[in-house]
Scaffold this motif. Sequence first.
Motif, short mmCIF file in Angstrom:
data_model
loop_
_atom_site.label_atom_id
_atom_site.label_comp_id
_atom_site.label_asym_id
_atom_site.label_seq_id
_atom_site.Cartn_x
_atom_site.Cartn_y
_atom_site.Cartn_z
N SER A 148 8.00 15.74 31.28
CA SER A 148 7.24 16.61 32.18
C SER A 148 8.23 17.36 33.06
O SER A 148 9.19 16.77 33.57
N ASP A 149 7.99 18.64 33.26
CA ASP A 149 8.90 19.45 34.08
C ASP A 149 8.90 18.96 35.52
O ASP A 149 7.84 18.71 36.12
N SER A 150 10.11 18.83 36.10
CA SER A 150 10.26 18.41 37.49
C SER A 150 11.54 19.01 38.04
O SER A 150 12.52 19.21 37.31
N VAL A 151 11.54 19.28 39.33
CA VAL A 151 12.74 19.75 40.00
C VAL A 151 12.72 19.25 41.43
O VAL A 151 11.65 19.11 42.04
N SER A 152 13.90 18.92 41.95
CA SER A 152 14.02 18.54 43.36
C SER A 152 15.30 19.13 43.92
O SER A 152 16.29 19.32 43.20
N TYR A 153 15.29 19.44 45.21
CA TYR A 153 16.47 19.99 45.88
C TYR A 153 16.26 19.91 47.38
O TYR A 153 15.13 19.70 47.86
N THR A 154 17.36 20.05 48.11
CA THR A 154 17.33 19.92 49.56
C THR A 154 17.81 21.22 50.22
O THR A 154 18.82 21.79 49.82
N ILE A 155 17.05 21.68 51.20
CA ILE A 155 17.43 22.83 52.02
C ILE A 155 17.22 22.46 53.48
O ILE A 155 16.14 21.97 53.85
N ASP A 156 18.23 22.65 54.31
CA ASP A 156 18.15 22.31 55.74
C ASP A 156 17.72 20.86 55.95
O ASP A 156 16.94 20.55 56.86
N GLY A 157 18.22 19.95 55.10
CA GLY A 157 17.93 18.54 55.26
C GLY A 157 16.56 18.10 54.76
O GLY A 157 16.24 16.90 54.81
N LYS A 158 15.75 19.02 54.27
CA LYS A 158 14.42 18.68 53.76
C LYS A 158 14.42 18.75 52.24
O LYS A 158 14.89 19.74 51.66
N THR A 159 13.92 17.70 51.60
CA THR A 159 13.87 17.66 50.14
C THR A 159 12.52 18.18 49.64
O THR A 159 11.47 17.77 50.13
N TYR A 160 12.60 19.08 48.68
CA TYR A 160 11.42 19.66 48.07
C TYR A 160 11.31 19.16 46.63
O TYR A 160 12.31 19.05 45.92
N ILE A 161 10.08 18.87 46.20
CA ILE A 161 9.83 18.41 44.84
C ILE A 161 8.71 19.25 44.23
O ILE A 161 7.68 19.46 44.87
N ALA A 162 8.93 19.70 43.01
CA ALA A 162 7.89 20.42 42.27
C ALA A 162 7.79 19.81 40.88
O ALA A 162 8.81 19.56 40.24
N ASN A 163 6.58 19.55 40.42
CA ASN A 163 6.42 18.94 39.10
C ASN A 163 5.13 19.35 38.39
O ASN A 163 4.59 18.61 37.60
N ILE A 164 4.66 20.55 38.69
CA ILE A 164 3.55 21.13 37.95
C ILE A 164 4.09 22.30 37.14
O ILE A 164 4.60 23.28 37.70
N ARG A 165 3.97 22.22 35.83
CA ARG A 165 4.53 23.24 34.95
C ARG A 165 3.64 24.46 34.89
O ARG A 165 2.42 24.36 34.73
N ASP A 166 4.23 25.62 35.05
CA ASP A 166 3.55 26.88 34.81
C ASP A 166 3.75 27.23 33.33
O ASP A 166 4.87 27.49 32.91
N ASN A 167 2.69 27.23 32.56
CA ASN A 167 2.81 27.44 31.11
C ASN A 167 2.87 28.91 30.70
O ASN A 167 2.90 29.22 29.51
N THR A 168 2.88 29.81 31.67
CA THR A 168 3.00 31.23 31.35
C THR A 168 4.35 31.50 30.70
O THR A 168 5.40 31.07 31.20
N ILE A 169 4.34 32.20 29.58
CA ILE A 169 5.59 32.54 28.89
C ILE A 169 6.18 33.78 29.54
O ILE A 169 5.54 34.84 29.60
#
Length: 238
Positions: A42-63
């Motif tokens: 399943s598609d997932s991504v995480s990263y930190t900006i200004d000390g805050k961690t963001y997580i996204a894991n809903i795939r956009d199936n648009t080509i």
Amino acid sequence: MKNLNTFYFLIILFILSSCKKDHTPVKPIDPDSTDSQIAAVSDSVSYTIDGKTYIANIRDNTIRFGNQSVNQKVVFNNNGTMDNFDIIGDKDSVLFYKESRTFSNSTSFSISFIKKFNKKDLSGVIVYSPPVKSILELYAKGKYQYAEDFGRENTENGIAILISANNKTYTSFVPLPLQKPTTLKPGFQNNSSFEIISFIKTENGGYNLEAKFNAIVVEHFNENQKKLENGYLRMYID
């Protein structure tokens, strides 16, 4: 006559895109798995900006894939005013990009894999597309640079990231159209990194990709810079 760049229209659409709720945290792929059959992740991504961690894991199936001109430059017409110009590029070359997007209620993450080609090596009329082998090579294991001038001069191969976080939009490339001057100097991503650490074929014929990254991200319109750190991406390529 002004040459309108649909690329920046897509950025506005991105800003207005709706989001959904978060799910479970990102879990890395196990490259040492002994299973003979590997399921699609399943598609997932995480990263930190200004000390805050963001997580996204809903795939956009648009080509999403397309072309842009290579080695673009602005040609001002008549009196040279900002509202009377053309954007021209090489006639024999074209930039191909393929984009994937993942989102949640707190962030949206879009990544484009970019490469320049000679038109004669591609097929298509409305959109020039490389053969499947060349598309898969966009995702090969290894380190990649960020295409800092994506959507502007388009001189570079590599990676482009577009994210929303904290109600703001950021890019890994210069966020202004080519006809507008930028305060960013070439090489502003020199200390950034993007590495594909795993690219594994799955049981259904697609591929699981895993990458780690950090970058300078630039706020849309005003070019304020932030550090994106501890980036981890897991996505399915079909």
